[in-house]
Write a protein that holds these residues in place. Structure first.
Motif, mmCIF file in Angstrom:
data_model
loop_
_atom_site.group_PDB
_atom_site.id
_atom_site.type_symbol
_atom_site.label_atom_id
_atom_site.label_comp_id
_atom_site.label_asym_id
_atom_site.label_seq_id
_atom_site.Cartn_x
_atom_site.Cartn_y
_atom_site.Cartn_z
ATOM 1 N N MET A 1 -13.062 4.631 1.885
ATOM 2 C CA MET A 1 -12.073 5.000 2.764
ATOM 3 C C MET A 1 -11.273 3.768 3.037
ATOM 4 S SD MET A 1 -12.820 7.217 6.066
ATOM 5 C CE MET A 1 -12.695 6.128 7.722
ATOM 6 N N ALA A 2 -9.601 4.056 3.173
ATOM 7 C CA ALA A 2 -8.791 3.159 3.412
ATOM 8 C C ALA A 2 -8.931 3.043 5.051
ATOM 9 C CB ALA A 2 -7.411 3.609 3.222
ATOM 10 N N MET A 3 -8.619 1.695 5.437
ATOM 11 C CA MET A 3 -8.466 1.597 7.075
ATOM 12 C C MET A 3 -7.064 1.297 7.319
ATOM 13 S SD MET A 3 -11.162 -1.052 8.711
ATOM 14 C CE MET A 3 -11.765 -2.012 7.221
ATOM 15 N N VAL A 4 -6.183 0.709 6.446
ATOM 16 C CA VAL A 4 -5.091 0.330 6.619
ATOM 17 C C VAL A 4 -4.091 1.635 5.778
ATOM 18 C CG1 VAL A 4 -3.074 -1.395 6.237
ATOM 19 C CG2 VAL A 4 -5.356 -2.193 6.704
ATOM 20 N N GLU A 5 -3.410 2.090 6.515
ATOM 21 C CA GLU A 5 -2.378 3.302 5.933
ATOM 22 C C GLU A 5 -1.043 2.768 6.110
ATOM 23 O OE1 GLU A 5 -3.583 5.878 4.494
ATOM 24 O OE2 GLU A 5 -5.876 5.750 5.247
ATOM 25 N N LYS A 69 3.414 1.814 0.592
ATOM 26 C CA LYS A 69 1.922 2.361 0.128
ATOM 27 C C LYS A 69 1.302 1.174 -0.604
ATOM 28 C CE LYS A 69 3.227 7.196 -0.463
ATOM 29 N NZ LYS A 69 3.453 8.246 -1.576
ATOM 30 N N ALA A 72 -0.037 -1.414 2.060
ATOM 31 C CA ALA A 72 -0.918 -0.781 2.819
ATOM 32 C C ALA A 72 -2.426 -1.025 1.761
ATOM 33 C CB ALA A 72 -0.818 0.569 3.113
ATOM 34 N N LYS A 73 -2.278 -0.798 0.515
ATOM 35 C CA LYS A 73 -3.309 -0.937 -0.206
ATOM 36 C C LYS A 73 -3.817 -2.351 -0.282
ATOM 37 C CE LYS A 73 -4.916 0.193 -4.860
ATOM 38 N NZ LYS A 73 -4.526 0.964 -6.336
ATOM 39 N N ASP A 76 -5.287 -3.386 3.010
ATOM 40 C CA ASP A 76 -6.544 -2.466 3.101
ATOM 41 C C ASP A 76 -7.720 -3.469 2.637
ATOM 42 O OD1 ASP A 76 -8.015 -0.231 4.214
ATOM 43 O OD2 ASP A 76 -8.387 0.135 1.741
ATOM 44 N N GLN A 77 -7.437 -3.840 1.329
ATOM 45 C CA GLN A 77 -8.556 -4.773 0.747
ATOM 46 C C GLN A 77 -8.819 -5.964 1.629
ATOM 47 O OE1 GLN A 77 -6.717 -5.739 -3.162
ATOM 48 N NE2 GLN A 77 -7.215 -3.636 -3.829
ATOM 49 N N HIS A 80 -11.142 -4.889 4.349
ATOM 50 C CA HIS A 80 -12.277 -4.521 4.259
ATOM 51 C C HIS A 80 -13.012 -5.942 3.706
ATOM 52 C CE1 HIS A 80 -11.260 -0.526 3.761
ATOM 53 N NE2 HIS A 80 -12.570 -0.231 4.056
#
Length: 84
Positions: A1-5, A69, A72-73, A76-77, A80
């Motif tokens: 599940m992504a945290m950073v959008e 996008k 954000a991806k 997000d890495q 995490h």
């Protein structure tokens, strides 16, 4: 599940908080002043993001939805990773 959008990236770049930073606090992404990050892990500061955009010849106003996008991806890495 992504945290950073993508909206988190836009919120950071639009923030008027001095020394704004994107942090992970209790599994949630928040935008706060870096000096008030307390025990939260800093993912990226607004200044770092702006500097990286400048180095790539782009301003925050020029970011497309696709750019955001991808950012954000990538962030997000980082969010995490253990310890962040």
């Amino acid at each position: 599940m992504a945290m950073v959008e993508p909206h988190d990236i836009r919120s950071l770049l639009a923030s008027e908080i001095p020394d704004a930073a994107m942090v992970v606090d209790d599994g949630r992404v928040r935008i706060v002043s870096e000096e008030h990050a307390d025990h939260a892990a800093v993912v990226v500061t607004k200044q770092t993001l702006v500097d990286k955009l400048d180095a790539g010849g782009m301003s925050p106003d020029e970011l497309t939805d696709d750019h955001v996008k991808h950012m954000a991806k990538a962030l997000d890495q980082i969010a995490h990773k253990p310890g962040v």
